[in-house]
Scaffold this motif. Structure first.
Motif, PDB file in Angstrom:
ATOM      1  N   GLY A 131       0.690  -0.858   0.134  1.00 48.09           N
ATOM      2  CA  GLY A 131       0.418  -0.187  -0.142  1.00 48.09           C
ATOM      3  C   GLY A 131       0.701   1.237   0.050  1.00 48.09           C
ATOM      4  N   VAL A 132       2.432   1.173  -0.135  1.00 42.28           N
ATOM      5  CA  VAL A 132       2.381   2.422   0.059  1.00 42.28           C
ATOM      6  C   VAL A 132       4.091   2.151  -0.736  1.00 42.28           C
ATOM      7  N   ARG A 160      -7.370   5.731  -3.042  1.00 44.61           N
ATOM      8  CA  ARG A 160      -7.101   4.195  -2.143  1.00 44.61           C
ATOM      9  C   ARG A 160      -7.810   3.164  -3.025  1.00 44.61           C
ATOM     10  N   THR A 165      -1.945   3.823   0.419  1.00 46.59           N
ATOM     11  CA  THR A 165      -2.576   4.300   1.480  1.00 46.59           C
ATOM     12  C   THR A 165      -1.616   5.028   1.883  1.00 46.59           C
ATOM     13  N   GLY A 166      -0.317   5.447   1.307  1.00 42.74           N
ATOM     14  CA  GLY A 166       0.850   6.417   1.938  1.00 42.74           C
ATOM     15  C   GLY A 166       1.413   6.329   0.446  1.00 42.74           C
ATOM     16  N   ARG A 293      -6.606  12.266   3.299  1.00 45.02           N
ATOM     17  CA  ARG A 293      -6.686  11.487   4.591  1.00 45.02           C
ATOM     18  C   ARG A 293      -7.361  11.066   5.222  1.00 45.02           C
ATOM     19  N   GLN A 295      -9.788   9.988   3.398  1.00 47.82           N
ATOM     20  CA  GLN A 295     -10.193   8.719   2.741  1.00 47.82           C
ATOM     21  C   GLN A 295      -9.259   7.479   3.148  1.00 47.82           C
ATOM     22  N   GLY A 296      -8.215   7.604   3.919  1.00 52.08           N
ATOM     23  CA  GLY A 296      -6.930   6.322   4.555  1.00 52.08           C
ATOM     24  C   GLY A 296      -5.594   6.268   3.277  1.00 52.08           C
ATOM     25  N   VAL A 297      -5.454   7.894   3.111  1.00 55.24           N
ATOM     26  CA  VAL A 297      -4.106   7.766   1.940  1.00 55.24           C
ATOM     27  C   VAL A 297      -3.415   8.822   3.364  1.00 55.24           C
ATOM     28  N   ARG A 298      -2.151   8.580   3.606  1.00 56.81           N
ATOM     29  CA  ARG A 298      -1.617   9.389   4.109  1.00 56.81           C
ATOM     30  C   ARG A 298      -0.312   9.919   3.325  1.00 56.81           C
TER      31      ARG A 298
END
Length: 506
Positions: A131-132, A160, A165-166, A293, A295-298
């Motif tokens: 996810g990164v 997402r 996610t990041g 952020r 939606q869960g993406v940093r």
């Protein structure tokens, strides 16, 4: 005198009397006949000439004189084949205001196509592991003038959905699709939301929403990037209250921030307004970081940098035909400048300023649309130095293929009665573009008369010396007298349209 003499005289008298009686009788008979004909004909009036009613319609010059406008007035109207019906000062070169957007619309549609879409993308410079992104993430603007916070949230949602996610590198923004231009027109007040910075990455028409509320002796201040669904707070645009009366707003471009102050005397108990953004790339980066952020993406704080990579998400604007329709309806200046600049670049040009791009568009309009006296300084009409004649506007509107392209995209202009109320089911239909600056009012488009006759028209009214004097005096957003000028100009526009619809009815 002998008897013979008396007899001769009597014969002469009798002959004269007989002649008089004959003539009198003939005249009486003729008079009786004439009277009989009169009795037969008088109850049925003779038909009036079919065009007689038009003689009671005020001439255009009378309507101009009755309008009581200072400055200058010009108009032109033509039939469907481009034949000029009537003009008034047709070669006056006056500011078209937002009517210039009609030229921009044709310029963009011609060079980009009605189906052109603006694309905003996200690139990754490395692979995605658990996810990164192993590298940097880049938000790449495509100049989309309609991009808003909700659209950026949709783009973050696609990240997402792709499992991102990041990022373990940087978060960058690329706003170089178009040259960055500080403002559209330098003569406008600094805080005018309709005069923002232009960039290759534009968000919310490059405006930030400022809201204030009184709290005791102080105020609560809020700056956000609001749209219909999302309204994240922003820190890149900052506001402080200053103990002064004027100016209402003052702006200083800080290091990575838009710093504003507002006069306390102007705040009252509360209110809100849009302010221009001067750092559009970093503004978009901060908002994208916030909606991602959610939606869960940093993502880390954004920075401007041009980078290449693999596309991992994208969103597209509506087709250009829809973008143009909305621009003509809402008269969005940023949209006009963006599509004009994009069209110039599509021609292989590299304009570094709005004036350079507008000059290229004016040259094209002279060649393609027969506009001999057009000289525009931008694509929106916001700059008062732009000049064009009404007869040139009518030539453009009557040029082959223009009506079929432009008329369906123009907004309807309702006809109004003497009290300003909209006339329901009016037999006169108008589709046109309005244009308003201080002491400038313009209208150009198409009018459909009751008999089905379609005409192209343009009406400009401008008091340029009065406008320049107001600017030189540092007048605020609406100088004294500008509203009255605009009201009178609009009444004249309506009166002229009513005249044309009656005189040139099909």
């Amino acid at each position: 005198m002998t008897e013979h003499g008396f007899s001769q005289i009597n014969r002469q008298i009798s002959r004269r009397r007989a002649l008089g009686l004959f003539l009198g009788g003939a005249a009486q008979v003729m008079a009786m006949r004439a009277g009989a004909e009169g009795l037969i004909a008088s109850p049925i009036p003779k038909a009036r000439p079919p065009e007689l009613f038009k003689q009671s319609i005020p001439a255009g010059e009378e309507l101009v004189a009755a309008a009581g406008l200072s400055g200058e007035v010009s108009y032109a109207v033509a039939g469907s084949a481009g034949e000029i019906y009537e003009v008034h000062e047709p070669l006056l070169r006056l500011p078209p205001a937002s009517v210039a957007k009609t030229v921009t619309a044709l310029y963009a549609l011609h060079h980009l196509g009605a189906e052109h879409r603006f694309v905003t993308r996200v690139l990754a410079t490395g692979p995605v592991v658990s996810g990164v992104v192993q590298g940097d993430l880049v938000l790449v603007g495509g100049g989309d003038p309609t991009l808003d916070t909700d659209a950026l949230a949709a783009l973050a949602g696609k990240l997402r959905e792709a499992g991102i996610t990041g990022v373990n590198g940087r978060f960058c923004v690329d706003d170089t699709a178009l040259p960055q231009i500080e403002q559209i027109d330098g003569e406008q007040v600094e805080y005018a939301g309709y005069n923002p910075t232009i960039s290759g990455l534009n968000l919310n028409y490059n405006r930030v929403h400022f809201e204030w509320k009184r709290q005791g002796e102080s105020y609560s201040l809020k700056m956000d990037a609001r749209a219909e669904r999302y309204a994240p707070d922003v820190r890149i645009a900052r506001m402080q209250v200053a103990a002064r009366d004027v100016p209402v707003f003052d702006h200083v471009a800080g290091q990575g921030y838009d710093d504003w102050t507002v006069a306390q005397a102007a705040l009252g108990n509360g209110g809100a307004r849009w302010l221009p953004v001067r750092l559009p790339g970093l503004y978009a980066a901060e908002v994208f970081q916030a909606v991602a952020r959610a939606q869960g993406v940093r993502l880390p704080q954004g920075q401007r940098k041009v980078m290449s990579g693999t596309e991992v998400a994208r969103i597209e604007s509506a087709p250009l035909s829809i973008v143009v329709r909305d621009m003509l309806k809402y008269s969005t200046n940023l949209t006009a400048e963006v599509i004009g600049l994009t069209a110039s670049r599509a021609r292989g040009l590299s304009p570094g300023s709005l004036a350079a791009s507008a000059t290229a568009m004016s040259d094209w309009a002279r060649e393609a649309l027969g506009m001999r006296h057009v000289a525009l300084v931008d694509h929106s009409g916001l700059g008062g130095a732009s000049k064009v004649t009404t007869v040139d506007m009518v030539h453009m509107l009557s040029a082959p293929g223009v009506e079929a392209t432009l008329a369906p995209l123009m907004k309807p202009i309702p006809m109004r009665d003497d009290k300003g109320n909209v006339i329901q089911n009016s037999p006169v239909s108008v589709h046109a573009k309005t244009g308003t600056l201080d002491f400038v009012s313009a209208l150009a488009g198409y009018v459909d008369a009751p008999g089905g006759q379609r005409m192209a028209f343009a009406v400009f009214a401008a008091d340029v010396p009065r406008r320049e004097a107001a600017k030189a005096a540092g007048a605020e957003e609406r100088p004294q007298g500008a509203r009255t000028f605009n009201t009178r100009a609009k009444r004249l526009q309506q009166a002229l349209i009513e005249r044309w619809a009656e005189v040139y009815t099909g």
